[in-house]
Design a protein around this motif. Structure first.
Motif, PDB file in Angstrom:
ATOM      1  N   ALA A 100       0.865  -1.166   0.176  1.00  0.00           N
ATOM      2  CA  ALA A 100      -0.057  -0.313   0.094  1.00  0.00           C
ATOM      3  C   ALA A 100       0.947   1.154  -0.031  1.00  0.00           C
ATOM      4  CB  ALA A 100      -1.138  -0.107   1.000  1.00  0.00           C
ATOM      5  N   PRO A 101       1.647   1.451   0.870  1.00  0.00           N
ATOM      6  CA  PRO A 101       2.834   2.585   0.795  1.00  0.00           C
ATOM      7  C   PRO A 101       3.538   2.592  -0.322  1.00  0.00           C
ATOM      8  CG  PRO A 101       3.423   1.162   2.635  1.00  0.00           C
ATOM      9  CD  PRO A 101       1.891   0.627   2.215  1.00  0.00           C
ATOM     10  N   TYR A 102       3.969   1.587  -0.770  1.00  0.00           N
ATOM     11  CA  TYR A 102       4.828   1.449  -2.051  1.00  0.00           C
ATOM     12  C   TYR A 102       4.066   1.831  -3.409  1.00  0.00           C
ATOM     13  CZ  TYR A 102       7.742  -0.608  -5.705  1.00  0.00           C
ATOM     14  OH  TYR A 102       8.572  -0.605  -6.847  1.00  0.00           O
ATOM     15  N   ALA A 103       2.830   1.815  -3.636  1.00  0.00           N
ATOM     16  CA  ALA A 103       1.981   2.344  -4.271  1.00  0.00           C
ATOM     17  C   ALA A 103       1.781   3.853  -4.281  1.00  0.00           C
ATOM     18  CB  ALA A 103       0.563   1.679  -4.492  1.00  0.00           C
ATOM     19  N   LEU A 104       1.306   4.247  -3.187  1.00  0.00           N
ATOM     20  CA  LEU A 104       1.510   5.727  -2.911  1.00  0.00           C
ATOM     21  C   LEU A 104       2.710   6.314  -3.125  1.00  0.00           C
ATOM     22  CD1 LEU A 104       0.126   8.230  -1.592  1.00  0.00           C
ATOM     23  CD2 LEU A 104       0.655   7.337   0.657  1.00  0.00           C
ATOM     24  N   TRP A 105       4.031   5.823  -2.652  1.00  0.00           N
ATOM     25  CA  TRP A 105       5.134   6.157  -3.142  1.00  0.00           C
ATOM     26  C   TRP A 105       5.379   6.479  -4.655  1.00  0.00           C
ATOM     27  CZ3 TRP A 105       9.979   3.471  -4.334  1.00  0.00           C
ATOM     28  CH2 TRP A 105      11.124   4.081  -4.439  1.00  0.00           C
ATOM     29  N   LEU A 106       5.263   5.420  -5.433  1.00  0.00           N
ATOM     30  CA  LEU A 106       5.190   5.314  -6.582  1.00  0.00           C
ATOM     31  C   LEU A 106       4.370   6.513  -7.217  1.00  0.00           C
ATOM     32  CD1 LEU A 106       5.479   1.605  -7.769  1.00  0.00           C
ATOM     33  CD2 LEU A 106       7.364   3.318  -7.548  1.00  0.00           C
ATOM     34  N   CYS A 107       3.033   6.676  -6.928  1.00  0.00           N
ATOM     35  CA  CYS A 107       2.507   7.735  -7.385  1.00  0.00           C
ATOM     36  C   CYS A 107       2.871   9.248  -7.009  1.00  0.00           C
ATOM     37  CB  CYS A 107       0.727   7.471  -6.693  1.00  0.00           C
ATOM     38  SG  CYS A 107      -0.021   6.080  -7.388  1.00  0.00           S
ATOM     39  N   ARG A 108       3.295   9.352  -6.098  1.00  0.00           N
ATOM     40  CA  ARG A 108       3.664  10.564  -5.665  1.00  0.00           C
ATOM     41  C   ARG A 108       4.922  10.807  -6.382  1.00  0.00           C
ATOM     42  NH1 ARG A 108       0.706  14.126  -2.641  1.00  0.00           N
ATOM     43  NH2 ARG A 108       0.028  13.363  -0.686  1.00  0.00           N
ATOM     44  N   ARG A 109       5.966  10.003  -6.626  1.00  0.00           N
ATOM     45  CA  ARG A 109       6.860  10.173  -7.738  1.00  0.00           C
ATOM     46  C   ARG A 109       6.549  10.382  -8.999  1.00  0.00           C
ATOM     47  NH1 ARG A 109      11.181   5.581  -6.959  1.00  0.00           N
ATOM     48  NH2 ARG A 109      12.454   7.212  -8.469  1.00  0.00           N
ATOM     49  N   ALA A 110       5.467   9.777  -9.302  1.00  0.00           N
ATOM     50  CA  ALA A 110       4.952  10.019 -10.799  1.00  0.00           C
ATOM     51  C   ALA A 110       4.485  11.455 -10.873  1.00  0.00           C
ATOM     52  CB  ALA A 110       3.709   8.927 -11.181  1.00  0.00           C
ATOM     53  N   GLU A 111       3.852  11.992  -9.983  1.00  0.00           N
ATOM     54  CA  GLU A 111       3.317  13.386 -10.083  1.00  0.00           C
ATOM     55  C   GLU A 111       4.180  14.298  -9.951  1.00  0.00           C
ATOM     56  OE1 GLU A 111      -1.242  12.552  -8.659  1.00  0.00           O
ATOM     57  OE2 GLU A 111      -0.259  13.602  -7.185  1.00  0.00           O
ATOM     58  N   ALA A 112       5.497  13.698  -9.261  1.00  0.00           N
ATOM     59  CA  ALA A 112       6.472  14.924  -9.090  1.00  0.00           C
ATOM     60  C   ALA A 112       7.539  14.749 -10.561  1.00  0.00           C
ATOM     61  CB  ALA A 112       7.520  14.575  -8.036  1.00  0.00           C
ATOM     62  N   GLY A 113       7.055  13.917 -11.351  1.00  0.00           N
ATOM     63  CA  GLY A 113       7.794  13.827 -12.572  1.00  0.00           C
ATOM     64  C   GLY A 113       9.037  13.025 -12.502  1.00  0.00           C
ATOM     65  N   GLU A 114       9.152  12.406 -11.429  1.00  0.00           N
ATOM     66  CA  GLU A 114      10.475  11.386 -11.368  1.00  0.00           C
ATOM     67  C   GLU A 114      10.053  10.256 -11.961  1.00  0.00           C
ATOM     68  OE1 GLU A 114      10.940  10.748  -6.977  1.00  0.00           O
ATOM     69  OE2 GLU A 114      10.962  12.992  -6.662  1.00  0.00           O
ATOM     70  N   ILE A 115       9.266   9.542 -12.124  1.00  0.00           N
ATOM     71  CA  ILE A 115       8.815   8.289 -12.867  1.00  0.00           C
ATOM     72  C   ILE A 115       7.917   8.086 -13.669  1.00  0.00           C
ATOM     73  CG2 ILE A 115       9.956   6.929 -11.057  1.00  0.00           C
ATOM     74  CD1 ILE A 115       7.260   6.327 -10.316  1.00  0.00           C
ATOM     75  N   ASP A 116       7.897   7.448 -14.608  1.00  0.00           N
ATOM     76  CA  ASP A 116       6.735   7.307 -15.890  1.00  0.00           C
ATOM     77  C   ASP A 116       5.816   6.174 -15.429  1.00  0.00           C
ATOM     78  OD1 ASP A 116       4.957   7.571 -17.827  1.00  0.00           O
ATOM     79  OD2 ASP A 116       6.529   7.156 -19.553  1.00  0.00           O
ATOM     80  N   LEU A 117       4.765   6.308 -15.021  1.00  0.00           N
ATOM     81  CA  LEU A 117       3.902   4.927 -14.737  1.00  0.00           C
ATOM     82  C   LEU A 117       3.280   4.260 -16.222  1.00  0.00           C
ATOM     83  CD1 LEU A 117       1.923   5.711 -11.579  1.00  0.00           C
ATOM     84  CD2 LEU A 117       3.931   4.369 -11.787  1.00  0.00           C
ATOM     85  N   ASP A 118       3.534   5.103 -17.472  1.00  0.00           N
ATOM     86  CA  ASP A 118       3.082   4.578 -18.553  1.00  0.00           C
ATOM     87  C   ASP A 118       4.234   3.750 -19.253  1.00  0.00           C
ATOM     88  OD1 ASP A 118       0.558   5.686 -18.616  1.00  0.00           O
ATOM     89  OD2 ASP A 118       1.248   7.433 -19.604  1.00  0.00           O
ATOM     90  N   ALA A 119       5.240   3.221 -18.557  1.00  0.00           N
ATOM     91  CA  ALA A 119       6.600   2.647 -18.768  1.00  0.00           C
ATOM     92  C   ALA A 119       5.955   1.310 -19.032  1.00  0.00           C
ATOM     93  CB  ALA A 119       7.593   2.708 -17.789  1.00  0.00           C
ATOM     94  N   PRO A 120       6.677   0.560 -20.196  1.00  0.00           N
ATOM     95  CA  PRO A 120       6.027  -1.112 -20.211  1.00  0.00           C
ATOM     96  C   PRO A 120       7.111  -1.731 -19.536  1.00  0.00           C
ATOM     97  CG  PRO A 120       7.403  -0.181 -22.165  1.00  0.00           C
ATOM     98  CD  PRO A 120       7.298   1.209 -21.384  1.00  0.00           C
ATOM     99  N   LEU A 121       6.469  -2.676 -18.747  1.00  0.00           N
ATOM    100  CA  LEU A 121       6.983  -3.535 -17.987  1.00  0.00           C
ATOM    101  C   LEU A 121       7.101  -5.062 -18.837  1.00  0.00           C
ATOM    102  CD1 LEU A 121       5.641  -2.889 -14.452  1.00  0.00           C
ATOM    103  CD2 LEU A 121       7.996  -2.126 -15.576  1.00  0.00           C
TER     104      LEU A 121
END
Length: 286
Positions: free
Chosen positions: A91-112
Motif C-alpha cells: 500500500a505505501p509502496y503504491a503511494l510512493w510510486l504515485c507521488r513520484r510519478a506526479e513529481a515527474g520522477e518516474i513514468d507509470l506508462d512505462a512498459p514492463l
C-alpha cells in the motif's frame, strides 16, 4: 484496555490536520476512555468494552487501531506491537510510486516485461494488479524497475509518514521484509486518504484500485479502500471505511497459516472485530 489518542504520525504538510487531532498516547493510568477530551457516552463505552472483551478472549497476538476522520476519535489495543508486514507494505509502496510519478520522477506508462504469472503490461496496470489483487508477480515487475530497499528513498518515505519499523523493505526471497504495527497502519491509511483527497486523476485511480480489492476479511457493508496481508504467522487487514462518518481501521494478528491465504478461524475473528469496531466508530462520543 483504554480507548486513547494515538501517538501522532510523523508530520507532512498533508497531515497537519491530523496532528491537530492526535496529541500523543495518554498515560496508562489516565482515567477512562476519552473522545475529544470528554468521557464516552454510556452506549459508546459499552461498545468499547465489548470490543476490548472480545479481543481479550482471543488467543495468539492481535492488535487493533481505529480512528474516525471527522474528529479523531480513536480506539487502540496493543497498537505498537510489531508484526511481519506481509502484503500491507504494498500500500505505501503504491503511494510512493504515485507521488513520484506526479513529481515527474518516474513514468507509470512505462512498459514492463512479463514476469512470473504477470503479463507484459504498463507500470500503472501492474500497480492495479498489486493493489486490487495483491499480485506478487506484478509487484515484482514494479520492484525490478523501482527498487524499494533501504536507502533507495522508500524507507525515507515511510519515515516521513510516521512508519519507522521497516529496515529493509525488500528481500530477494519474499520481496517484503520488515514489521508494521497497527499504529503504523493508521499512518499509512491517513497518508493514503490525504492523497486521495487531492482529487488528481492518478489519486482517484489509485483509490479505485484499493476499493476494488476483492478480499473479504473486514466486513464490507460500506465502500472501503482496503489492503490485506497474509503469510505464515501474519494475517492483517486495514481499510478506510467510507460510511456516513468515515474512519480508519487496522487489524493485525499472528493468525496466518502457511499456504492458506485466508484461514477460516482468523478470517472469522477479523470479521467479528470489524463489526464490533464499526459499532463503536458509529457511536463515537455520543
Amino acid at each position: 484496555m483504554k480507548v486513547r489518542v494515538l501517538r501522532p504520525c510523523r508530520p507532512l504538510p498533508a497531515l497537519l490536520c491530523l496532528l491537530a487531532l492526535l496529541a500523543g498516547i495518554a498515560a496508562a493510568a489516565a482515567a477512562g476512555p476519552k473522545s475529544g477530551g470528554a468521557a464516552l457516552s454510556p452506549r459508546a463505552q459499552q461498545a468499547a468494552d465489548a470490543l476490548t472483551a472480545y479481543l481479550d478472549s482471543l488467543d495468539g497476538e492481535v492488535s487493533v487501531a481505529c480512528m474516525r476522520l471527522s474528529d479523531g476519535f480513536t480506539f487502540a489495543y496493543r497498537e505498537d506491537t510489531g508484526y511481519y508486514a506481509a502484503s500491507l507494505l504494498k500500500a505505501p509502496y503504491a503511494l510512493w510510486l504515485c507521488r513520484r510519478a506526479e513529481a515527474g520522477e518516474i513514468d507509470l506508462d512505462a512498459p514492463l516485461p512479463a514476469r512470473g504469472s504477470a503479463p507484459a503490461q504498463t507500470a500503472r496496470q501492474a500497480m492495479r494488479a498489486m493493489i486490487a489483487r495483491s499480485d506478487d508477480s506484478a509487484t515484482g515487475q514494479l520492484y525490478s524497475l523501482w527498487p524499494a530497499e533501504a536507502g533507495g528513498g522508500f524507507t525515507a518515505f515511510l519515515a516521513g509518514i510516521g512508519v519507522d519499523r521497516p529496515q529493509d523493505a525488500l528481500t530477494e526471497q519474499t520481496r517484503i521484509h520488515g514489521e508494521l504495527s497497527a499504529r503504523d497502519c493508521l499512518c499509512i491509511l491517513q497518508a493514503l486518504q490525504d492523497y486521495f483527497s487531492t482529487g488528481t486523476s492518478l489519486a482517484a485511480s489509485l483509490q479505485q484500485d484499493f476499493m476494488d480489492a476483492g478480499h473479504h476479511l473486514l466486513p464490507d457493508d460500506w465502500p472501503m479502500a482496503k489492503k490485506y496481508g497474509s503469510w505464515d504467522g501474519a494475517l492483517h487487514d486495514m481499510a478506510i471505511v467510507y460510511n456516513s462518518d468515515p474512519y480508519l481501521i487496522a487489524v493485525m494478528s499472528d493468525w496466518g497459516v502457511d499456504g492458506v491465504e485466508f484461514p477460516e478461524e482468523g478470517a472469522s475473528r477479523i470479521a467479528e472485530i470489524g463489526l464490533l469496531a464499526g459499532d463503536l466508530m458509529g457511536m463515537g462520543g455520543g
